[in-house]
Design a protein around this motif. Sequence first.
Motif, PDB file in Angstrom:
ATOM      1  N   GLY A  39       0.829  -1.293  -0.084  1.00 40.62           N
ATOM      2  CA  GLY A  39       0.008  -0.126  -0.012  1.00 40.62           C
ATOM      3  C   GLY A  39       0.808   1.182   0.094  1.00 40.62           C
ATOM      4  O   GLY A  39       2.076   1.380  -0.167  1.00 40.62           O
ATOM      5  N   THR A  40       0.256   2.398   0.139  1.00 35.74           N
ATOM      6  CA  THR A  40       0.861   3.539   0.046  1.00 35.74           C
ATOM      7  C   THR A  40       0.192   4.730   1.217  1.00 35.74           C
ATOM      8  O   THR A  40      -1.036   4.342   1.393  1.00 35.74           O
ATOM      9  N   PRO A  73      -2.945   3.066  -3.562  1.00 36.89           N
ATOM     10  CA  PRO A  73      -1.565   2.458  -3.906  1.00 36.89           C
ATOM     11  C   PRO A  73      -1.308   2.640  -5.342  1.00 36.89           C
ATOM     12  O   PRO A  73      -1.965   2.527  -6.468  1.00 36.89           O
TER      13      PRO A  73
END
Length: 190
Positions: A17-18, A24
């Motif tokens: 993820g981000t 993401p």
Amino acid sequence: MAAVVGGLTACTSTVAGTASPGGPPDLEAALSVQLPGPRPVDPPPPPAQLCTTAPGTRPPRLDPALGDPVTSGHASEGMTLHAYAWATSAPMVAEAILDQAEMEAPDCASAPPSVAAGPGAGSTRSVDSWSGSGWNGVTIRTVVSGPDPAVAETRLVRAEEVVVLVVAAGDEPDLRRVDDFLAAVADRLG
């Protein structure tokens, strides 16, 4: 060193993820770049270490917290190019991973790689910083001379929260393809 590794592992435990508000990055779409000439191939698993080093010198390793990468592979008669990409939880995590690799990578030049190419063959390895198309990182180049010449280049780079490892090898690889590949991936991530 242990504190850095421990802190790095703690920071990267949530690699998937981000933290960016857009969600993401789509690494599969980014790595689906088609290079002119080479055919798509399945790459091997990513290497655990970036190079071999002199006895007693710890080789630089990929942070195991990165987990399983998104992969891409290309092959032509004279070259293979394998790419591995990870989205970390935040840009600072990717930066810490690259900082650690850049600190350890000079040990790759501690001893030339072993050569089984026979008499008259030799090998050299160089380590340099590399940047281009929004990527920053390190490149490790191995050149084998003699009757069976070969070149291998490993680039570990990052842009924002994305970390990419590219491994290119062949008897006369066109390393501009690595540049072109990374530029195309950056465009797709942009």
